[in-house]
Design an enzyme around this catalytic site. Structure first.
Site, mmCIF file in Angstrom:
data_model
loop_
_atom_site.group_PDB
_atom_site.id
_atom_site.type_symbol
_atom_site.label_atom_id
_atom_site.label_comp_id
_atom_site.label_asym_id
_atom_site.label_seq_id
_atom_site.Cartn_x
_atom_site.Cartn_y
_atom_site.Cartn_z
ATOM 1 C CE LYS A 1 -6.496 8.798 -2.232
ATOM 2 N NZ LYS A 1 -7.452 7.831 -1.707
ATOM 3 C CG HIS B 1 -3.550 9.405 0.545
ATOM 4 N ND1 HIS B 1 -4.289 10.138 1.445
ATOM 5 C CD2 HIS B 1 -4.243 8.240 0.363
ATOM 6 C CE1 HIS B 1 -5.359 9.457 1.797
ATOM 7 N NE2 HIS B 1 -5.362 8.301 1.160
ATOM 8 C CD GLU C 1 -3.007 2.351 -3.371
ATOM 9 O OE1 GLU C 1 -3.995 3.083 -3.400
ATOM 10 O OE2 GLU C 1 -2.060 2.521 -2.564
ATOM 11 C CD GLU D 1 -6.877 5.633 -4.479
ATOM 12 O OE1 GLU D 1 -6.229 4.920 -3.694
ATOM 13 O OE2 GLU D 1 -7.778 6.425 -4.121
ATOM 14 C CG HIS E 1 -1.879 1.039 1.366
ATOM 15 N ND1 HIS E 1 -2.076 1.748 2.523
ATOM 16 C CD2 HIS E 1 -2.773 1.538 0.469
ATOM 17 C CE1 HIS E 1 -3.055 2.624 2.352
ATOM 18 N NE2 HIS E 1 -3.491 2.524 1.109
ATOM 19 N NE ARG E 2 -2.069 5.636 1.636
ATOM 20 C CZ ARG E 2 -2.604 6.273 2.665
ATOM 21 N NH1 ARG E 2 -1.849 7.028 3.436
ATOM 22 N NH2 ARG E 2 -3.899 6.204 2.928
ATOM 23 C CG ASP F 1 -0.015 0.615 5.716
ATOM 24 O OD1 ASP F 1 -0.444 0.856 4.572
ATOM 25 O OD2 ASP F 1 -0.540 1.085 6.760
ATOM 26 C CG ASP G 1 -2.832 7.036 -3.144
ATOM 27 O OD1 ASP G 1 -3.839 6.352 -3.389
ATOM 28 O OD2 ASP G 1 -2.181 6.953 -2.080
HETATM 29 O O1 G3P Z 1 -6.630 1.685 -3.178
HETATM 30 C C1 G3P Z 1 -6.806 1.195 -1.885
HETATM 31 C C2 G3P Z 1 -6.590 2.269 -0.874
HETATM 32 O O2 G3P Z 1 -5.357 2.890 -1.137
HETATM 33 C C3 G3P Z 1 -7.665 3.298 -0.902
HETATM 34 O O3 G3P Z 1 -7.583 4.158 0.165
HETATM 35 O O4 G3P Z 1 -7.083 6.315 1.168
HETATM 36 O O5 G3P Z 1 -5.340 4.556 1.148
HETATM 37 O O6 G3P Z 1 -5.937 5.718 -0.956
HETATM 38 P P1 G3P Z 1 -6.423 5.233 0.383
HETATM 39 MG MG MG Z 2 -4.711 4.641 -2.408
#
Ligand code: G3P
Ligand code: MG
Length: 245
Positions: free
Chosen positions: A119, A57, A42, A117, A15-16, A238, A44
């Site tokens: 964003k 983000h 993933e 993503e 994540h990120r 994470d 953003d």
């Molecule tokens: O794409 C999954 C997740 O990243 C969505 O929430 O706020 O972490 O971008 P957020």
């Molecule tokens: Mg995200």
């Protein structure tokens, strides 16, 4: 019915980048995820005032840099002066908010499956989707595995018009009653929701429709196991290193 999902999505999505051990949405975080052996990640994407696609983000730069204010009020040159690592830990001082193009090249050259993503700052959905599509067209290798997702239906629709061959995912926090119609309306292959809303019934219904269910953000292995037992297809974490076992 959903479009066929065009590629394999690993069960663990960093994540990120690997934002548990490096500042989120930076090249350091992406490199960390690669070092940890993540098969998918993933991050953003948003845009600067002058239309450059970058990784961030938030609506503003305050939490993840030493700057202040909305990102869409800053040019790329201004963003390039910001420190995006010192807030996380002293050893990351000097890390920058990266260009999306640099992030994409790093991911693609390491063969990692990407969930990108979109964003957008609310109100900037169209230029954000356009900048992301233009950047992908410029640097993303044809056929490299990618899933583009967003919470913004407008961004999904604009992106789909520009790059109809790329699969889409719809992100929600809470699963809406009309999730099927919304996936269909925006041509999505996957539903991404907060893990608190995952149930076996939801996973079964998602699969019956031909879609996939991905949930965020899961940092405890026992919770991950419970979600996979329900039938969740992949989790965002994470800490990909905790989950690989
Ligand atoms: O794409 C999954 C997740 O990243 C969505 O929430 O706020 O972490 O971008 P957020
Ligand atoms: Mg995200």
């Amino acid at each position: 019915m959903a479009q066929p999902h065009p590629q394999y999505m690993p069960k663990i999505i960093a994540h990120r980048g690997a934002c548990g051990s490096a500042p989120e949405n930076t090249l350091a975080s992406i490199s960390r995820a690669i070092e940890l052996g993540a098969e998918a990640m993933e991050f953003d994407a948003t845009i600067s005032r002058d239309g450059h696609a970058i990784l961030l983000h938030d609506f503003d730069v305050d939490r993840c840099s030493d700057g202040h204010g909305p990102v869409v009020l800053k040019t790329l040159d201004e963003i390039a002066t910001l420190d995006a690592g010192g807030w996380f830990a002293p050893e990351f001082k000097g890390e920058r908010i990266p260009l999306l193009s640099d992030a994409l090249e790093l991911v693609a050259s390491n063969g990692v499956v990407l969930n990108l993503e979109i964003k957008p700052t609310l109100g900037w959905e169209e230029p954000t989707a356009r900048a992301v599509a233009a950047t992908l067209k410029r640097v993303w290798p044809a056929g490299a595995p990618i899933l583009v997702s967003s919470m913004s239906p407008l961004a999904l629709d604009i992106f789909h018009d520009l790059m109809p061959h790329i699969s889409l995912g719809l992100i929600v926090d809470a699963v809406p009653e009309q999730w099927r119609q919304r996936l269909d309306r925006h041509g999505c292959v996957s539903l991404h929701c907060h893990h608190a809303f995952a149930t076996k019934e939801l996973a079964d219904a998602v699969h019956d429709g031909g879609y996939r269910l991905y949930v965020f953000t899961v940092n405890e292995t026992a919770r991950a196991e419970a979600l996979f037992a329900m039938g969740v297809d992949a989790i965002f974490t994470d800490y990909p290193e905790r989950m690989s076992a």
